[in-house]
Design an enzyme around this catalytic site. Structure first.
Site, PDB file in Angstrom:
ATOM      1  N   LYS A 178       0.864  -1.258  -0.120  1.00 45.23           N
ATOM      2  CA  LYS A 178       0.486  -0.453  -0.120  1.00 45.23           C
ATOM      3  C   LYS A 178       1.261   1.236   0.030  1.00 45.23           C
ATOM      4  O   LYS A 178       0.338   1.877  -0.715  1.00 45.23           O
ATOM      5  CB  LYS A 178      -1.073   0.181   1.211  1.00 45.23           C
ATOM      6  CG  LYS A 178      -2.517  -1.079   1.646  1.00 45.23           C
ATOM      7  CD  LYS A 178      -2.588  -1.079   2.943  1.00 45.23           C
ATOM      8  CE  LYS A 178      -2.152  -1.111   4.072  1.00 45.23           C
ATOM      9  NZ  LYS A 178      -1.199  -2.207   4.417  1.00 45.23           N
ATOM     10  N   ARG A 181      -9.281   1.411   9.531  1.00 46.43           N
ATOM     11  CA  ARG A 181      -9.012  -0.391   9.618  1.00 46.43           C
ATOM     12  C   ARG A 181     -10.480  -0.859  10.337  1.00 46.43           C
ATOM     13  O   ARG A 181      -9.839  -2.302  10.216  1.00 46.43           O
ATOM     14  CB  ARG A 181      -7.452   0.051  10.728  1.00 46.43           C
ATOM     15  CG  ARG A 181      -6.468  -0.055  10.069  1.00 46.43           C
ATOM     16  CD  ARG A 181      -5.587  -0.895   9.030  1.00 46.43           C
ATOM     17  NE  ARG A 181      -4.447  -1.228   9.696  1.00 46.43           N
ATOM     18  CZ  ARG A 181      -2.905  -0.893   9.607  1.00 46.43           C
ATOM     19  NH1 ARG A 181      -3.348   0.428   8.785  1.00 46.43           N
ATOM     20  NH2 ARG A 181      -2.158  -1.556   9.663  1.00 46.43           N
ATOM     21  N   ARG A 226      12.153  -6.132   4.507  1.00 50.43           N
ATOM     22  CA  ARG A 226      11.793  -4.707   4.396  1.00 50.43           C
ATOM     23  C   ARG A 226      12.681  -3.461   5.522  1.00 50.43           C
ATOM     24  O   ARG A 226      12.875  -4.199   6.080  1.00 50.43           O
ATOM     25  CB  ARG A 226       9.954  -4.365   5.051  1.00 50.43           C
ATOM     26  CG  ARG A 226      10.093  -2.378   5.140  1.00 50.43           C
ATOM     27  CD  ARG A 226       8.597  -2.758   5.049  1.00 50.43           C
ATOM     28  NE  ARG A 226       7.944  -2.808   6.355  1.00 50.43           N
ATOM     29  CZ  ARG A 226       6.635  -2.560   6.198  1.00 50.43           C
ATOM     30  NH1 ARG A 226       6.520  -2.165   5.334  1.00 50.43           N
ATOM     31  NH2 ARG A 226       6.278  -3.017   7.888  1.00 50.43           N
ATOM     32  N   ARG A 252      11.625  -2.100  11.276  1.00 50.24           N
ATOM     33  CA  ARG A 252      10.386  -2.000  11.488  1.00 50.24           C
ATOM     34  C   ARG A 252      10.402  -2.651  12.648  1.00 50.24           C
ATOM     35  O   ARG A 252      10.356  -3.309  12.780  1.00 50.24           O
ATOM     36  CB  ARG A 252       9.593  -1.872  10.701  1.00 50.24           C
ATOM     37  CG  ARG A 252       9.272  -0.014  10.144  1.00 50.24           C
ATOM     38  CD  ARG A 252       7.726   0.151   9.317  1.00 50.24           C
ATOM     39  NE  ARG A 252       6.381  -0.470   9.858  1.00 50.24           N
ATOM     40  CZ  ARG A 252       5.789  -0.677   9.606  1.00 50.24           C
ATOM     41  NH1 ARG A 252       5.454   0.122   8.409  1.00 50.24           N
ATOM     42  NH2 ARG A 252       3.999  -1.551  10.004  1.00 50.24           N
ATOM     43  N   ARG A 310      -0.477  -8.669  13.560  1.00 48.33           N
ATOM     44  CA  ARG A 310      -0.702  -7.546  12.950  1.00 48.33           C
ATOM     45  C   ARG A 310      -1.976  -8.329  11.306  1.00 48.33           C
ATOM     46  O   ARG A 310      -3.110  -8.277  11.226  1.00 48.33           O
ATOM     47  CB  ARG A 310       0.321  -7.311  11.852  1.00 48.33           C
ATOM     48  CG  ARG A 310       0.647  -6.091  13.169  1.00 48.33           C
ATOM     49  CD  ARG A 310       2.481  -5.542  12.274  1.00 48.33           C
ATOM     50  NE  ARG A 310       1.835  -4.911  11.057  1.00 48.33           N
ATOM     51  CZ  ARG A 310       3.166  -5.127  10.072  1.00 48.33           C
ATOM     52  NH1 ARG A 310       4.342  -4.519  10.087  1.00 48.33           N
ATOM     53  NH2 ARG A 310       3.549  -3.807   9.276  1.00 48.33           N
TER      54      ARG A 310
HETATM   55  P1  AP5 Z   1       5.128  -1.647   1.844  1.00 53.53           P
HETATM   56  O1  AP5 Z   1       4.875  -0.715   0.791  1.00 53.53           O
HETATM   57  O2  AP5 Z   1       5.258  -1.497   2.517  1.00 53.53           O
HETATM   58  O3  AP5 Z   1       3.258  -2.305   2.175  1.00 53.53           O
HETATM   59  P2  AP5 Z   1       2.415  -2.021   3.244  1.00 53.53           P
HETATM   60  O4  AP5 Z   1       1.047  -2.569   2.867  1.00 53.53           O
HETATM   61  O5  AP5 Z   1       1.943  -0.074   3.191  1.00 53.53           O
HETATM   62  O6  AP5 Z   1       2.266  -2.684   4.639  1.00 53.53           O
HETATM   63  P3  AP5 Z   1       2.311  -1.541   5.945  1.00 53.53           P
HETATM   64  O7  AP5 Z   1       3.146  -2.935   7.265  1.00 53.53           O
HETATM   65  O8  AP5 Z   1       3.364  -1.179   6.291  1.00 53.53           O
HETATM   66  O9  AP5 Z   1       1.192  -1.860   6.067  1.00 53.53           O
HETATM   67  P4  AP5 Z   1       0.916  -1.729   7.485  1.00 53.53           P
HETATM   68  O10 AP5 Z   1      -0.966  -1.556   7.215  1.00 53.53           O
HETATM   69  O11 AP5 Z   1       1.067  -3.508   8.613  1.00 53.53           O
HETATM   70  O12 AP5 Z   1       1.203  -0.727   8.669  1.00 53.53           O
HETATM   71  P5  AP5 Z   1       1.026   1.295   8.705  1.00 53.53           P
HETATM   72  O13 AP5 Z   1       2.613   1.842   8.634  1.00 53.53           O
HETATM   73  O14 AP5 Z   1      -0.366   0.790   8.378  1.00 53.53           O
HETATM   74  O15 AP5 Z   1       5.721  -2.796   1.556  1.00 53.53           O
HETATM   75  C1  AP5 Z   1       6.048  -4.090   2.224  1.00 53.53           C
HETATM   76  C2  AP5 Z   1       7.528  -4.274   1.390  1.00 53.53           C
HETATM   77  O16 AP5 Z   1       7.250  -5.208   0.509  1.00 53.53           O
HETATM   78  C3  AP5 Z   1       8.536  -2.796   1.566  1.00 53.53           C
HETATM   79  O17 AP5 Z   1      10.541  -3.698   1.833  1.00 53.53           O
HETATM   80  C4  AP5 Z   1       8.538  -2.709  -0.199  1.00 53.53           C
HETATM   81  O18 AP5 Z   1       9.825  -1.884  -0.439  1.00 53.53           O
HETATM   82  C5  AP5 Z   1       8.485  -4.606  -0.615  1.00 53.53           C
HETATM   83  N1  AP5 Z   1       7.233  -4.354  -1.924  1.00 53.53           N
HETATM   84  C6  AP5 Z   1       6.336  -3.442  -1.950  1.00 53.53           C
HETATM   85  N2  AP5 Z   1       5.411  -3.606  -3.385  1.00 53.53           N
HETATM   86  C7  AP5 Z   1       6.550  -5.057  -3.873  1.00 53.53           C
HETATM   87  C8  AP5 Z   1       6.283  -5.830  -4.602  1.00 53.53           C
HETATM   88  N3  AP5 Z   1       5.514  -5.453  -5.662  1.00 53.53           N
HETATM   89  N4  AP5 Z   1       6.926  -7.006  -4.935  1.00 53.53           N
HETATM   90  C9  AP5 Z   1       7.994  -7.251  -3.852  1.00 53.53           C
HETATM   91  N5  AP5 Z   1       8.040  -6.304  -2.817  1.00 53.53           N
HETATM   92  C10 AP5 Z   1       7.093  -5.216  -2.620  1.00 53.53           C
HETATM   93  O19 AP5 Z   1       0.428   0.769  10.041  1.00 53.53           O
HETATM   94  C11 AP5 Z   1       1.145  -0.272  11.516  1.00 53.53           C
HETATM   95  C12 AP5 Z   1       0.870  -0.018  12.665  1.00 53.53           C
HETATM   96  O20 AP5 Z   1       0.150   1.444  13.190  1.00 53.53           O
HETATM   97  C13 AP5 Z   1      -0.312  -0.941  12.884  1.00 53.53           C
HETATM   98  O21 AP5 Z   1       0.088  -1.815  13.317  1.00 53.53           O
HETATM   99  C14 AP5 Z   1      -0.941  -0.360  14.083  1.00 53.53           C
HETATM  100  O22 AP5 Z   1      -0.755  -0.403  15.098  1.00 53.53           O
HETATM  101  C15 AP5 Z   1      -1.227   0.993  13.845  1.00 53.53           C
HETATM  102  N6  AP5 Z   1      -2.329   1.542  12.820  1.00 53.53           N
HETATM  103  C16 AP5 Z   1      -2.001   2.596  12.142  1.00 53.53           C
HETATM  104  N7  AP5 Z   1      -2.661   2.855  10.999  1.00 53.53           N
HETATM  105  C17 AP5 Z   1      -3.989   3.008  11.966  1.00 53.53           C
HETATM  106  C18 AP5 Z   1      -4.954   2.809  12.416  1.00 53.53           C
HETATM  107  N8  AP5 Z   1      -6.252   3.657  10.907  1.00 53.53           N
HETATM  108  N9  AP5 Z   1      -6.019   2.850  13.387  1.00 53.53           N
HETATM  109  C19 AP5 Z   1      -5.427   1.698  14.197  1.00 53.53           C
HETATM  110  N10 AP5 Z   1      -4.145   1.669  14.334  1.00 53.53           N
HETATM  111  C20 AP5 Z   1      -3.240   2.443  13.002  1.00 53.53           C
END
Ligand code: AP5
Length: 206
Positions: free
Chosen positions: A13, A85, A121, A154, A165
């Protein structure tokens, strides 16, 4: 354009949101990035959120809703990455929007691929650039190719936190797929391809 990006942890994403922002100028509002920035700055909000993120749990709705409401108030076009979420956040989002969403993009990817992406990552603690040790390595090795800082893993990309997660995603976030499907907003992108190919798929559904 007003978009929501939905998908399991590691689905890509953030990678796709940043690319679309650079291409089209639609501002990314990534709740995970905003929460991590608050933690790094040790703000009261960051202190409240830290333990939840370390455990792989969702940060309480009122905290996240407030962050998003403040950001969206000044934006006409945006890409919401990581929000909503759960159903409560989705209802909250609907009540804060002055114009309706254009689409909700669901990035679909199987669990084995998700684990490989999260396990490889590396992120820049300074400029938030995101790399992958094999799929998207930094040209500067263990340093960020943009700003030179040492890359880190991370803290929520540890195997036990990743498992939590995924559980949270299935229990709380996955119901949003049907929620947005019923409202005619859902677009599915098969995320099992290179970042360039996924981006082309994203553009074609938009
Ligand atoms: P990446 O693009 O970083 O993936 P992502 O989907 O953004 O993954 P996240 O882990 O950031 O999502 P998340 O929803 O768990 O975390 P968030 O930060 O929102 O890609 C991942 C890896 O793959 C990278 O190394 C990239 O280079 C590689 N890659 C990408 N595309 C690729 C491809 N096509 N092929 C190969 N490799 C590829 O949330 C973290 C925490 O914050 C949550 O657990 C929660 O505690 C809190 N939080 C965030 N939002 C909320 C909310 N709305 N409500 C409550 N808590 C929240």
């Amino acid at each position: 354009m007003r978009l929501v990006f939905l998908g399991a942890p590691g689905a890509g994403k953030g990678t796709q949101a940043k690319r679309l922002e650079a291409d089209r100028g639609w501002t990314v509002v990534a709740t995970g990035d905003l929460l991590r920035a608050a933690i790094a700055q040790n703000t009261p909000l960051g202190q409240q959120a830290h333990a939840y993120i370390q455990r792989g749990e969702l940060v309480p709705d009122p905290i996240v809703n407030q962050i998003v409401a403040e950001r969206l108030a000044t934006l006409d076009s945006f890409i919401l990455d990581g929000y909503p979420r759960n159903l409560t956040q989705a209802e909250m989002l609907a009540s804060m929007l002055t114009k309706p969403l254009d689409a909700v993009i669901y990035f679909e990817l199987g669990e084995d691929a998700l684990i490989k992406r999260l396990g490889g990552r590396r992120v820049c603690p300074q400029c938030q650039a995101v790399y992958h040790i094999t799929a998207n390595p930094s040209k500067a090795g263990e340093r960020c190719e943009r700003c030179g800082a040492m890359l880190i893993t991370r803290e929520d990309d540890r195997p036990e936190t990743i498992r939590k997660r995924f559980q949270v995603f299935h229990e709380q976030t996955a119901p949003l797929i049907e929620y947005y499907q019923q409202r005619g907003l859902l677009r599915i992108v098969d995320a099992d391809a290179t970042p360039d190919e996924v981006y082309q798929r994203l553009l074609s559904v938009l």
